[in-house]
Scaffold this motif. Structure first.
Motif, PDB file in Angstrom:
ATOM      1  N   THR A   1       1.410 -10.785   3.436  1.00 26.37           N
ATOM      2  CA  THR A   1       2.629 -10.842   2.631  1.00 26.37           C
ATOM      3  C   THR A   1       3.043 -12.286   2.387  1.00 26.37           C
ATOM      4  O   THR A   1       2.577 -13.206   3.044  1.00 26.37           O
ATOM      5  CB  THR A   1       3.783 -10.097   3.338  1.00 26.37           C
ATOM      6  OG1 THR A   1       4.092 -10.785   4.553  1.00 26.37           O
ATOM      7  CG2 THR A   1       3.393  -8.655   3.652  1.00 26.37           C
TER       8      THR A   1
ATOM      9  N   SER B   1       5.940 -13.696   3.013  1.00 28.15           N
ATOM     10  CA  SER B   1       6.662 -14.282   4.144  1.00 28.15           C
ATOM     11  C   SER B   1       5.712 -14.691   5.265  1.00 28.15           C
ATOM     12  O   SER B   1       5.915 -15.726   5.919  1.00 28.15           O
ATOM     13  CB  SER B   1       7.699 -13.293   4.685  1.00 28.15           C
ATOM     14  OG  SER B   1       7.078 -12.097   5.117  1.00 28.15           O
ATOM     15  N   ILE B   2       4.652 -13.901   5.489  1.00 26.32           N
ATOM     16  CA  ILE B   2       3.655 -14.241   6.522  1.00 26.32           C
ATOM     17  C   ILE B   2       2.901 -15.505   6.121  1.00 26.32           C
ATOM     18  O   ILE B   2       2.646 -16.389   6.946  1.00 26.32           O
ATOM     19  CB  ILE B   2       2.661 -13.079   6.744  1.00 26.32           C
ATOM     20  CG1 ILE B   2       3.392 -11.843   7.266  1.00 26.32           C
ATOM     21  CG2 ILE B   2       1.571 -13.492   7.714  1.00 26.32           C
ATOM     22  CD1 ILE B   2       4.030 -12.021   8.621  1.00 26.32           C
TER      23      ILE B   2
ATOM     24  N   LYS C   1       4.027 -17.899   4.193  1.00 17.92           N
ATOM     25  CA  LYS C   1       4.946 -19.025   4.362  1.00 17.92           C
ATOM     26  C   LYS C   1       5.064 -19.424   5.832  1.00 17.92           C
ATOM     27  O   LYS C   1       5.170 -20.606   6.165  1.00 17.92           O
ATOM     28  CB  LYS C   1       6.330 -18.662   3.814  1.00 17.92           C
ATOM     29  CG  LYS C   1       6.397 -18.613   2.288  1.00 17.92           C
ATOM     30  CD  LYS C   1       7.807 -18.271   1.834  1.00 17.92           C
ATOM     31  CE  LYS C   1       7.905 -18.243   0.318  1.00 17.92           C
ATOM     32  NZ  LYS C   1       9.272 -17.859  -0.131  1.00 17.92           N
ATOM     33  N   ALA C   2       5.025 -18.423   6.729  1.00 18.05           N
ATOM     34  CA  ALA C   2       5.104 -18.708   8.167  1.00 18.05           C
ATOM     35  C   ALA C   2       3.893 -19.511   8.626  1.00 18.05           C
ATOM     36  O   ALA C   2       4.020 -20.460   9.411  1.00 18.05           O
ATOM     37  CB  ALA C   2       5.209 -17.408   8.957  1.00 18.05           C
TER      38      ALA C   2
ATOM     39  N   SER D   1      10.141 -16.119  13.390  1.00 15.92           N
ATOM     40  CA  SER D   1      10.809 -14.926  12.864  1.00 15.92           C
ATOM     41  C   SER D   1       9.865 -14.051  12.044  1.00 15.92           C
ATOM     42  O   SER D   1      10.253 -12.954  11.634  1.00 15.92           O
ATOM     43  CB  SER D   1      12.007 -15.340  11.997  1.00 15.92           C
ATOM     44  OG  SER D   1      11.584 -16.075  10.862  1.00 15.92           O
ATOM     45  N   HIS D   2       8.631 -14.514  11.832  1.00 16.84           N
ATOM     46  CA  HIS D   2       7.694 -13.749  11.004  1.00 16.84           C
ATOM     47  C   HIS D   2       6.351 -13.464  11.673  1.00 16.84           C
ATOM     48  O   HIS D   2       5.669 -12.506  11.307  1.00 16.84           O
ATOM     49  CB  HIS D   2       7.437 -14.489   9.685  1.00 16.84           C
ATOM     50  CG  HIS D   2       8.647 -14.598   8.806  1.00 16.84           C
ATOM     51  ND1 HIS D   2       9.137 -13.539   8.064  1.00 16.84           N
ATOM     52  CD2 HIS D   2       9.481 -15.640   8.564  1.00 16.84           C
ATOM     53  CE1 HIS D   2      10.209 -13.927   7.401  1.00 16.84           C
ATOM     54  NE2 HIS D   2      10.437 -15.197   7.683  1.00 16.84           N
ATOM     55  N   VAL D   3       5.949 -14.281  12.638  1.00 17.95           N
ATOM     56  CA  VAL D   3       4.677 -14.058  13.331  1.00 17.95           C
ATOM     57  C   VAL D   3       4.906 -14.093  14.838  1.00 17.95           C
ATOM     58  O   VAL D   3       5.942 -14.572  15.308  1.00 17.95           O
ATOM     59  CB  VAL D   3       3.603 -15.106  12.941  1.00 17.95           C
ATOM     60  CG1 VAL D   3       3.274 -15.018  11.467  1.00 17.95           C
ATOM     61  CG2 VAL D   3       4.063 -16.510  13.301  1.00 17.95           C
TER      62      VAL D   3
ATOM     63  N   TYR E   1      11.326 -20.924  11.834  1.00 11.25           N
ATOM     64  CA  TYR E   1      11.042 -20.016  10.733  1.00 11.25           C
ATOM     65  C   TYR E   1       9.817 -19.155  11.036  1.00 11.25           C
ATOM     66  O   TYR E   1       9.830 -17.930  10.838  1.00 11.25           O
ATOM     67  CB  TYR E   1      10.816 -20.799   9.438  1.00 11.25           C
ATOM     68  CG  TYR E   1      10.409 -19.929   8.270  1.00 11.25           C
ATOM     69  CD1 TYR E   1      11.363 -19.225   7.547  1.00 11.25           C
ATOM     70  CD2 TYR E   1       9.067 -19.797   7.918  1.00 11.25           C
ATOM     71  CE1 TYR E   1      10.990 -18.409   6.487  1.00 11.25           C
ATOM     72  CE2 TYR E   1       8.685 -18.978   6.862  1.00 11.25           C
ATOM     73  CZ  TYR E   1       9.650 -18.291   6.145  1.00 11.25           C
ATOM     74  OH  TYR E   1       9.282 -17.477   5.106  1.00 11.25           O
ATOM     75  N   SER E   2       8.766 -19.777  11.553  1.00 11.34           N
ATOM     76  CA  SER E   2       7.526 -19.047  11.817  1.00 11.34           C
ATOM     77  C   SER E   2       7.713 -17.977  12.894  1.00 11.34           C
ATOM     78  O   SER E   2       7.146 -16.887  12.799  1.00 11.34           O
ATOM     79  CB  SER E   2       6.415 -20.016  12.238  1.00 11.34           C
ATOM     80  OG  SER E   2       6.720 -20.616  13.479  1.00 11.34           O
TER      81      SER E   2
END
Length: 304
Positions: free
Chosen positions: A2, A4-5, A7-8, A240-242, A237-238
């Protein structure tokens, strides 16, 4: 994958590129232009307001009185002791040594998690702890036997920095689950600055700023803005997604980037002091540490 992933992962790549470059950039102006204590003082003096300005606009949440002691401890371990030990270490030793030693952080996190949080250590993780520990300790001790910019004392400072940071990661974990990460980091930096103040204020006041060149100001600006502010935000930020295991795996990039930077400085910028910073012992030590971290981070297979 995705958006967001993706971007992480880009954020993690950016953060670890910054950290990898920082080893040699920060070392470049110490101690000729500025001492480690004054450098850390400036770093926290400038970065702390940036986090609080961000917190004011992004998140407004109160902190429970019972959590202040943990935040104070996190400020001491994660901002003051961590940064003072690192800057004193990188001032004395090779960027290559420092970047390899820092990859032992996930191993130390597991050790402290087992001691403080009673997390179970499997056989594979025990092997990983042993391999990573042997590699890191061998490199610390080797710093006194090699030429180049390595040193035993500098390596020891960096190892103590890694230990302080690993303990911070374990202690801050409950706070990260309870509060927004920006809130936690803002308080950590504020308390870290208060701890650093009595150590760094004298050196800060007696630094010869008239001797600063444009390159000196650019280096200080890079450390404050990129290594401190943006790198911390990228990591937040990362997370919160991975998963944390994905986040920690990117630490492998730092020795590689440091090796490349040292090679460039030695061969293209005539920085001869770095010419002997890469050798077979350091490469083998790095492999042991990275293999140890891999064993620690690897998830156990679920039997069906």
């Amino acid at each position: 994958m995705t958006k967001s992933i993706l971007k992480a992962h880009l954020a993690l790549l950016g953060a670890n590129l910054i950290y990898g470059v920082n080893y040699i950039i920060a070392k470049g102006i110490m101690p000729d232009k500025i001492g480690p204590n004054a450098f850390v003082f400036i770093r926290l003096l400038c970065a702390t307001p940036l986090f609080w300005i961000l917190k004011t606009f992004v998140i407004k949440e109160p902190v429970a009185t019972k959590d202040y002691f943990r935040l104070i401890l996190c400020g001491f371990l994660g901002a003051a002791a961590n940064q003072l030990l690192f800057f004193h270490g990188i001032n004395l030793t090779s960027p290559v040594d420092a970047s390899i030693i820092m990859t032992v952080v996930p191993v130390l996190v597991l050790v402290f998690s087992a001691i403080l949080l009673h997390e179970r250590i499997t056989r594979n993780k025990l092997i990983g702890i042993s391999l990573g520990g042997i590699g890191a300790i061998a490199l610390v001790l080797y710093g006194n036997e090699t030429s180049g910019t390595s040193s035993l004392l500098g390596n020891l400072f960096v190892f103590l920095n890694a230990t302080s940071y690993a303990l911070y990661l374990v202690i801050v974990k409950p706070l990260m689950k309870k509060y927004n990460a920006v809130t936690v980091v803002s308080w950590v930096f504020l308390f870290g600055f208060l701890f650093t103040f009595p150590v760094g204020i004298n050196d800060f006041m007696h630094t010869n700023y008239e001797a600063f060149t444009t390159g000196t100001y650019l280096t200080v600006g890079f450390v404050v803005l990129f290594t401190t502010f943006f790198a911390y935000l990228f990591n937040i930020y990362s997370l919160s997604h991975v998963s944390p295991s994905v986040t920690s795996s990117y630490i492998y990039l730092q020795p590689l980037i440091s090796f490349i930077m040292v090679t460039i400085y030695a061969n293209f910028f005539n920085q001869n002091q770095y010419a002997q910073d890469v050798n077979i012992v350091k490469i083998c030590s790095g492999i042991l540490v990275i293999l140890g971290v891999y064993m620690v981070s690897r998830k156990a297979k679920v039997k069906i």
